[in-house]
Scaffold this motif. Sequence first.
Motif, PDB file in Angstrom:
ATOM      1  N   VAL A  70       4.437   4.151   2.959  1.00 16.04           N
ATOM      2  CA  VAL A  70       4.620   2.955   2.140  1.00 16.04           C
ATOM      3  C   VAL A  70       4.562   1.768   3.087  1.00 16.04           C
ATOM      4  O   VAL A  70       5.305   1.715   4.071  1.00 16.04           O
TER       5      VAL A  70
ATOM      6  N   ASN B 156      -1.296   9.050  -4.783  1.00 20.67           N
ATOM      7  CA  ASN B 156      -2.351   8.083  -4.483  1.00 20.67           C
ATOM      8  C   ASN B 156      -2.879   7.340  -5.706  1.00 20.67           C
ATOM      9  O   ASN B 156      -3.591   6.340  -5.557  1.00 20.67           O
TER      10      ASN B 156
ATOM     11  N   ASP C 163       0.843  -1.201   0.000  1.00 21.21           N
ATOM     12  CA  ASP C 163       0.000   0.000   0.000  1.00 21.21           C
ATOM     13  C   ASP C 163       0.878   1.252   0.000  1.00 21.21           C
ATOM     14  O   ASP C 163       1.978   1.253   0.559  1.00 21.21           O
ATOM     15  N   ILE C 164       0.381   2.275  -0.640  1.00 25.28           N
ATOM     16  CA  ILE C 164       1.022   3.591  -0.658  1.00 25.28           C
ATOM     17  C   ILE C 164      -0.087   4.611  -0.514  1.00 25.28           C
ATOM     18  O   ILE C 164      -1.120   4.512  -1.172  1.00 25.28           O
ATOM     19  N   LYS C 165       0.133   5.582   0.371  1.00 20.27           N
ATOM     20  CA  LYS C 165      -0.868   6.642   0.489  1.00 20.27           C
ATOM     21  C   LYS C 165      -0.211   7.953   0.885  1.00 20.27           C
ATOM     22  O   LYS C 165       0.816   7.977   1.553  1.00 20.27           O
TER      23      LYS C 165
ATOM     24  N   LYS D 260       1.291   5.067  -6.923  1.00 17.63           N
ATOM     25  CA  LYS D 260       0.819   3.848  -6.255  1.00 17.63           C
ATOM     26  C   LYS D 260       0.663   2.701  -7.253  1.00 17.63           C
ATOM     27  O   LYS D 260       1.121   1.589  -7.004  1.00 17.63           O
TER      28      LYS D 260
ATOM     29  N   LEU E 277       2.999  -0.674  -6.488  1.00 13.61           N
ATOM     30  CA  LEU E 277       2.386  -1.814  -5.779  1.00 13.61           C
ATOM     31  C   LEU E 277       2.948  -3.137  -6.286  1.00 13.61           C
ATOM     32  O   LEU E 277       3.060  -3.362  -7.488  1.00 13.61           O
TER      33      LEU E 277
END
Length: 74
Positions: free
Chosen positions: A36, A63, A5-7, A67, A71
């Motif tokens: 991350v 996002n 996940d990445i945000k 991302k 991923l």
Amino acid sequence: MQITDIKAIPIRMPLEQTFDGSTYAMTERCTIISEVETDEGIIGRVFIGDNRDHQHEVVELINTTIKSILLGED
């Protein structure tokens, strides 16, 4: 280890008083918290950016585009 996940989380904090420079005035402090996360439970965080004018675009780029590229990567 793989990225799961990445945000990006935008933060805007109003200042108690305006900070004036020679060519600008700041009424708020901005940053973006980027996270991350990996499949091993490791979470990396970094504070990036101080661009009040384009904060939304940077968050959207992280996002979505960044991302989708990262991923599943090691």
